[in-house]
Design a protein around this motif. Structure first.
Motif, PDB file in Angstrom:
ATOM      1  N   VAL A   1      -0.522  -5.453 -10.217  1.00 54.10           N
ATOM      2  CA  VAL A   1      -1.573  -4.521 -10.640  1.00 54.10           C
ATOM      3  C   VAL A   1      -1.738  -3.418  -9.601  1.00 54.10           C
ATOM      4  CG1 VAL A   1      -4.027  -4.280 -11.195  1.00 54.10           C
ATOM      5  CG2 VAL A   1      -2.777  -6.322 -11.920  1.00 54.10           C
ATOM      6  N   VAL A   2      -1.873  -2.185 -10.079  1.00 58.25           N
ATOM      7  CA  VAL A   2      -2.072  -1.017  -9.218  1.00 58.25           C
ATOM      8  C   VAL A   2      -3.543  -0.624  -9.239  1.00 58.25           C
ATOM      9  CG1 VAL A   2      -1.417   1.383  -8.806  1.00 58.25           C
ATOM     10  CG2 VAL A   2       0.253  -0.215  -9.764  1.00 58.25           C
ATOM     11  N   THR A   3      -4.133  -0.506  -8.046  1.00 54.02           N
ATOM     12  CA  THR A   3      -5.537  -0.110  -7.934  1.00 54.02           C
ATOM     13  C   THR A   3      -5.646   1.138  -7.069  1.00 54.02           C
ATOM     14  OG1 THR A   3      -6.202  -2.447  -8.079  1.00 54.02           O
ATOM     15  CG2 THR A   3      -7.850  -0.869  -7.290  1.00 54.02           C
ATOM     16  N   PRO A   4      -5.846   2.315  -7.682  1.00 54.60           N
ATOM     17  CA  PRO A   4      -5.987   3.546  -6.896  1.00 54.60           C
ATOM     18  C   PRO A   4      -7.389   3.673  -6.311  1.00 54.60           C
ATOM     19  CG  PRO A   4      -5.220   3.972  -9.143  1.00 54.60           C
ATOM     20  CD  PRO A   4      -5.792   2.594  -9.116  1.00 54.60           C
ATOM     21  N   ARG A   5      -7.455   4.288  -5.123  1.00 57.89           N
ATOM     22  CA  ARG A   5      -8.735   4.561  -4.470  1.00 57.89           C
ATOM     23  C   ARG A   5      -8.690   5.935  -3.823  1.00 57.89           C
ATOM     24  NH1 ARG A   5      -9.720   0.471   0.075  1.00 57.89           N
ATOM     25  NH2 ARG A   5     -11.764   1.497   0.143  1.00 57.89           N
TER      26      ARG A   5
ATOM     27  N   LEU B   1      -9.444   9.792 -12.270  1.00 58.61           N
ATOM     28  CA  LEU B   1      -8.755   8.552 -12.627  1.00 58.61           C
ATOM     29  C   LEU B   1      -9.011   8.244 -14.095  1.00 58.61           C
ATOM     30  CD1 LEU B   1      -7.195   5.959 -11.907  1.00 58.61           C
ATOM     31  CD2 LEU B   1      -9.376   4.966 -11.167  1.00 58.61           C
TER      32      LEU B   1
ATOM     33  N   PRO C   1      -3.057   3.094 -14.705  1.00 63.81           N
ATOM     34  CA  PRO C   1      -3.883   4.167 -14.151  1.00 63.81           C
ATOM     35  C   PRO C   1      -3.127   5.493 -14.095  1.00 63.81           C
ATOM     36  CG  PRO C   1      -3.134   2.684 -12.418  1.00 63.81           C
ATOM     37  CD  PRO C   1      -2.735   2.052 -13.713  1.00 63.81           C
TER      38      PRO C   1
ATOM     39  N   ARG D   1       3.691   1.315 -14.375  1.00 65.47           N
ATOM     40  CA  ARG D   1       2.389   0.706 -14.089  1.00 65.47           C
ATOM     41  C   ARG D   1       1.380   1.712 -13.522  1.00 65.47           C
ATOM     42  NH1 ARG D   1       3.345  -4.956 -13.141  1.00 65.47           N
ATOM     43  NH2 ARG D   1       5.163  -5.496 -14.426  1.00 65.47           N
ATOM     44  N   GLY D   2       1.813   2.982 -13.339  1.00 67.76           N
ATOM     45  CA  GLY D   2       0.883   3.976 -12.830  1.00 67.76           C
ATOM     46  C   GLY D   2       1.537   5.339 -12.739  1.00 67.76           C
TER      47      GLY D   2
ATOM     48  N   LYS E   1       0.841  -1.198   0.000  1.00 65.21           N
ATOM     49  CA  LYS E   1       0.000   0.000   0.000  1.00 65.21           C
ATOM     50  C   LYS E   1       0.879   1.252   0.000  1.00 65.21           C
ATOM     51  CE  LYS E   1      -3.275  -0.205   2.986  1.00 65.21           C
ATOM     52  NZ  LYS E   1      -3.916  -0.172   4.337  1.00 65.21           N
TER      53      LYS E   1
ATOM     54  N   ALA F   1      -6.616   6.418 -17.717  1.00 63.57           N
ATOM     55  CA  ALA F   1      -5.650   5.358 -17.987  1.00 63.57           C
ATOM     56  C   ALA F   1      -4.812   5.727 -19.203  1.00 63.57           C
ATOM     57  CB  ALA F   1      -6.346   4.024 -18.207  1.00 63.57           C
TER      58      ALA F   1
ATOM     59  N   TYR G   1      -2.938   3.629  -3.142  1.00 64.15           N
ATOM     60  CA  TYR G   1      -2.588   2.746  -4.246  1.00 64.15           C
ATOM     61  C   TYR G   1      -2.389   1.345  -3.676  1.00 64.15           C
ATOM     62  CZ  TYR G   1      -1.554   7.076  -6.815  1.00 64.15           C
ATOM     63  OH  TYR G   1      -1.625   8.310  -7.415  1.00 64.15           O
TER      64      TYR G   1
END
Length: 287
Positions: free
Chosen positions: A247-251, A202, A209, A190-191, A2, A204, A241
């Motif tokens: 894989v990167v997942t932003p929130r 957000l 992302p 990757r981001g 994170k 891409a 992140y």
């Protein structure tokens, strides 16, 4: 793993709302227990020549429990281009003052198996010796990073929300963009994360992302609308992140106690602008 991005804290030696919000955001970040924290600039409130703001910001950011790094924004070191905000052009002296408080303005940090790459968006097109040094450093990134996947962070976005806004007020200048993108294409990016636009958005790019992170200090509706920033969530907060399986997942994340206010509603902002020579009465604001 994170990583948390905080940005546009606009901390002032005068105290007030922006400082309170920064402190609350840091407590929130600490509760999330990230592996790394990146501050993407505009650490200080308005004037890159106000050393008392840097000292106060240094004290507040020291409350971050995780390893962290910070990048400069235009309010920390000045701005490139022919018409910088408040005539505060980026200079070697302003960059040196930033570095004295917050460390280098470009870096590679290893976080687990990932590389976090940050660099100074305010140098592009400046013609300063520091710009040439940064270009040389960017040329050497493949060797510095090695085979690791990369997250790229800057204050101003690499690409503007629309092509006609690819200028130093909004993003990396159009003249510098092709060279920068060619160099970044050599990495396994990757981001991307940036600040400056005071909203969360957000999108891409090539499957990676692209995040515009929200400020913690204030919204900026009275100075910049969607026609400049593009569409986004105009709420204060931070970005988390999450990284798993490559894989990167932003929130978007936000504590409930941040004070939501426009920049001209904040007394310390008005005082800082007045000290920089702005006539607030001309825009219908009482100092």
């Amino acid at each position: 793993m994170k990583i948390i991005q905080i940005t546009d804290t606009h901390i002032s030696h005068l105290g007030g709302t922006t400082n309170v919000n920064a402190e609350r955001a840091i407590r929130f970040i600490n509760a999330l227990e990230p592996d790394f924290v990146i501050h993407t600039g505009d650490v200080t409130i308005m004037d890159p020549d106000e050393d008392r703001d840097r000292a106060t910001a240094q004290e507040i950011l020291a409350g971050i429990a995780a390893p962290w790094r910070a990048l400069p924004g235009n309010h920390d070191v000045g701005e490139p281009g022919d018409s910088p905000f408040a005539d505060r052009a980026v200079t070697s002296e302003r960059v040196a003052a930033y570095r004295a408080h917050f460390g280098d303005d470009r870096f590679v940090e290893r976080v687990g198996e990932w590389a976090v790459v940050g660099f100074n968006s305010e140098l592009f097109g400046s013609g300063l010796p520091e710009e040439a040094e940064q270009w040389a450093w960017l040329e050497g990134l493949p060797e510095l990073v090695g085979p690791h996947p990369v997250l790229v962070f800057t204050h101003k976005p690499v690409r503007a929300p629309s092509p006609e806004l690819q200028n130093p007020h909004v993003a990396v200048g159009a003249e510098s963009l092709p060279r920068l993108e060619e160099l970044l294409a050599r990495l396994d990016v990757r981001g991307y994360g940036s600040g400056h636009l005071h909203h969360y958005a957000l999108t891409a790019r090539d499957g990676a992302p692209v995040v515009s992170a929200p400020a913690t200090a204030f919204t900026a509706g009275s100075s910049a609308g969607d026609e400049v920033t593009g569409p986004g969530l105009k709420q204060l907060g931070v970005v988390e992140y999450g990284i798993a399986d490559g894989v990167v997942t932003p929130r978007f994340r936000a504590p409930a106690d941040l004070v939501e206010a426009d920049l001209l509603e904040i007394a310390s902002v008005r005082e800082a602008l007045a000290a920089m020579g702005f006539d607030l009465a001309q825009i219908g604001v009482e100092a």
